[in-house]
Scaffold this active site. Structure first.
Site, PDB file in Angstrom:
ATOM      1  N   CYS A   1      45.285  51.701  27.349  1.00  0.00           N
ATOM      2  CA  CYS A   1      43.575  51.825  27.590  1.00  0.00           C
ATOM      3  C   CYS A   1      43.448  53.009  27.170  1.00  0.00           C
ATOM      4  O   CYS A   1      44.240  54.036  27.224  1.00  0.00           O
ATOM      5  CB  CYS A   1      43.312  51.391  28.942  1.00  0.00           C
ATOM      6  SG  CYS A   1      41.359  51.685  29.110  1.00  0.00           S
TER       7      CYS A   1
ATOM      8  N   ASP B   1      41.371  55.056  28.662  1.00  0.00           N
ATOM      9  CA  ASP B   1      41.221  55.979  29.706  1.00  0.00           C
ATOM     10  C   ASP B   1      42.158  56.874  29.809  1.00  0.00           C
ATOM     11  O   ASP B   1      43.361  56.834  29.764  1.00  0.00           O
ATOM     12  CB  ASP B   1      41.486  55.098  30.724  1.00  0.00           C
ATOM     13  CG  ASP B   1      40.964  55.720  32.488  1.00  0.00           C
ATOM     14  OD1 ASP B   1      41.149  56.711  32.635  1.00  0.00           O
ATOM     15  OD2 ASP B   1      40.199  54.926  32.951  1.00  0.00           O
TER      16      ASP B   1
END
Length: 519
Positions: free
Chosen positions: A180, A182
């Protein structure tokens, strides 16, 4: 849901320096028993005798990685305290000289003269200086990464060569991982999984939802190289392309600090990640027949402890989203065992959670991931009290474009992998929203580093990368005009020749002095 069969034959190669992993050898593939060598047992005893870490933990490597993390993050974290001191000097007659001396001694670079010299007519633009310092700190980190290989993961490192050999022996010629975007997963490769960065094709996407068509094109390029150039190995060798997705979840605050792209819904993050993998494999099979398929692996990571969970694929092409091997649980079950016994326990757990018959090659590969991750669990225990204090986002800048091979630290960068702002708008908007809370709420600007890697062997590729940088920069200006106009967003443009081991090249910045037009 189904997986394809994995490679049929495997054996272990030599270990890397720093004893990064157990020197395993396959005693009997039919019984799928993997045993450690006597030399590794001696190495583990030497490593573990100085600490209370897990018997499989590499304490020496943990120390090295912690030093690197502290050095790089400290460089960014020292910016605000330094600028507070600079701000207090504004009314000094020797302000520019004192500010420059202070920044050189504390941060290792100078502040932009054209901004400092305006302080006498008003307050110095601390917001602009903050963005400048973030950009310079990133550039210093990039320079050191490519010039000195501080985490020893370059293709010429012994560990990368050893891991590539191990990958072949597991039946894989290329490892392609999508974490991800993130920032809490930016260290997933070099820290959480302890894989040399040069041995992985890494591209981050929000929610780990990679672009299927582009990934198919990269698969085609890889297979073409195998047929035409025997790179990374010959097409006659029975190896496979391994595609993996890393989704994430939070054990501390699961309903708020999970994956934002999936509404902090762990089950959705896992199922969407798996579906993207299955769609990718189907796309390859539909275009190039079933014999051209790929292998898939779904991994989850707890962003609070860095413990991973691996969904073991079966030999009969099945995976159970509700069943996984948990590194944190294995750590607890094996922390008082001998190294050999701990490894055997890992294998038993891998087989137990599999929804069918296991493949010994995949068992070997997952065993390595779990064993490596145990070192990271101890890393977080020893240096972050078992769970990161920054449970949420704490990134230092947004990285936009294609590249950033040098970023391997947790919460250092939020990635927005894109070729056009329109196409990557969802990822970029998430990043801007995150930094609205992190920076703008504190009257600090959002720093965006734009990067486009290119191949220097391709004619005019540098010019195209340069054009891409400026095109993305103009699109960002248009999309976030209000933030740009009030000085709340700054950009830093860089390009890099991926064919060389040189750092990124700076080609522009919103903080560059404005050239006065002649009349």
């Amino acid at each position: 849901m189904a997986y394809r069969n994995l490679a049929k034959k495997s054996r272990r190669g030599p270990t890397a320096p720093m004893k990064r992993f157990v020197d395993l050898e396959t005693k009997n593939l039919n019984s799928e028993v993997i045993k450690t060598t006597n030399s590794f047992s001696d190495e583990i005893k030497t490593i573990s005798s100085f600490s209370t870490d897990h018997p499989l933990t590499n304490s020496q490597e943990n120390q090295k990685l912690n030093q690197y993390e502290n050095k790089v993050k400290g460089r960014f974290d020292n910016i605000v305290p330094l600028l507070k001191r600079v701000s207090s000097l504004q009314n000094d007659l020797n302000f520019v000289e004192r500010a420059q001396n202070l920044c050189r001694s504390e941060l290792g670079y100078e502040l932009p003269l054209h901004i400092l010299e305006k302080a006498w007519v008003g307050s110095v633009d601390i917001s602009a200086l903050f963005a400048w310092c973030v950009f310079q700190s990133h550039q210093l980190t990039s320079n050191e990464f490519f010039n000195s290989d501080p985490i020893e993961g370059s293709e010429n490192s012994q560990y990368a060569k050893s891991f590539q050999s191990f990958l072949y022996q597991c039946g894989f010629h290329l490892l392609d991982i999508t974490p991800c975007a993130d920032g809490r997963l930016a260290h997933a490769i070099s820290y959480a999984l302890r894989i040399p960065f040069s041995s992985v094709r890494r591209r981050s996407h929000a929610g780990a939802l990679f672009d299927i068509e582009k990934t198919v094109n990269r698969w085609i390029k890889t297979e073409h190289s195998r047929y035409r150039e025997s790179t990374p190995n010959s097409a006659t060798e029975p190896t496979r392309y391994l595609k993996s997705v890393i989704y994430h979840f939070s054990s501390v605050d699961p309903t708020h600090q999970g994956c934002a792209a999936h509404g902090s819904n762990d089950e959705l993050a896992a199922s969407e990640g798996l579906q993207r993998l299955l769609d990718f494999r189907e796309a390859v099979e539909n275009s190039f027949c079933c014999g051209a398929s790929v292998d898939l692996l779904l991994i989850g990571i707890d962003t609070d402890t860095d413990a991973i969970r691996v969904h073991t694929p079966s030999k009969t092409n099945e995976v159970d989203l509700k069943s996984w091997v948990c590194a944190n649980q294995i750590y607890k079950e094996t922390q008082f065992l001998k190294a050999e016994e701990a490894l055997q326990k890992i294998q038993e757990n891998i087989k137990r959670v599999c929804p069918g018959e296991t493949d010994p090659n995949m068992v070997m590969f997952i065993t390595r991931l779990i064993s490596n991750n145990i070192s990271q669990i101890d890393y977080v225990k020893n240096f972050h009290s078992g769970s990161y204090q920054d449970a949420g986002h704490a990134e230092r800048f947004i990285g936009v474009g294609i590249g950033f091979k040098e970023v391997h630290l947790r919460n250092l960068t939020y990635f927005a992998h894109l070729e056009t702002v329109e196409q990557g708008a969802p990822d970029l908007d998430v990043g801007v929203k995150i930094f609205t809370g992190l920076n703008i709420s504190r009257s600090l600007p959002i720093p965006i580093v734009i990067r486009f890697d290119y191949s220097g062997s391709v004619p005019h590729a540098r010019n195209r990368a340069l054009s891409d940088c400026h095109r993305i920069n103009e699109a960002i200006k248009s999309r976030y005009r209000d933030l740009i106009d009030n000085g709340s967003l700054h950009t830093f443009l860089t390009i890099r020749d991926r064919d060389k081991k040189a750092p990124a090249e700076v080609v522009g910045s919103s903080l560059d002095p404005v050239t006065q037009e002649a009349h």
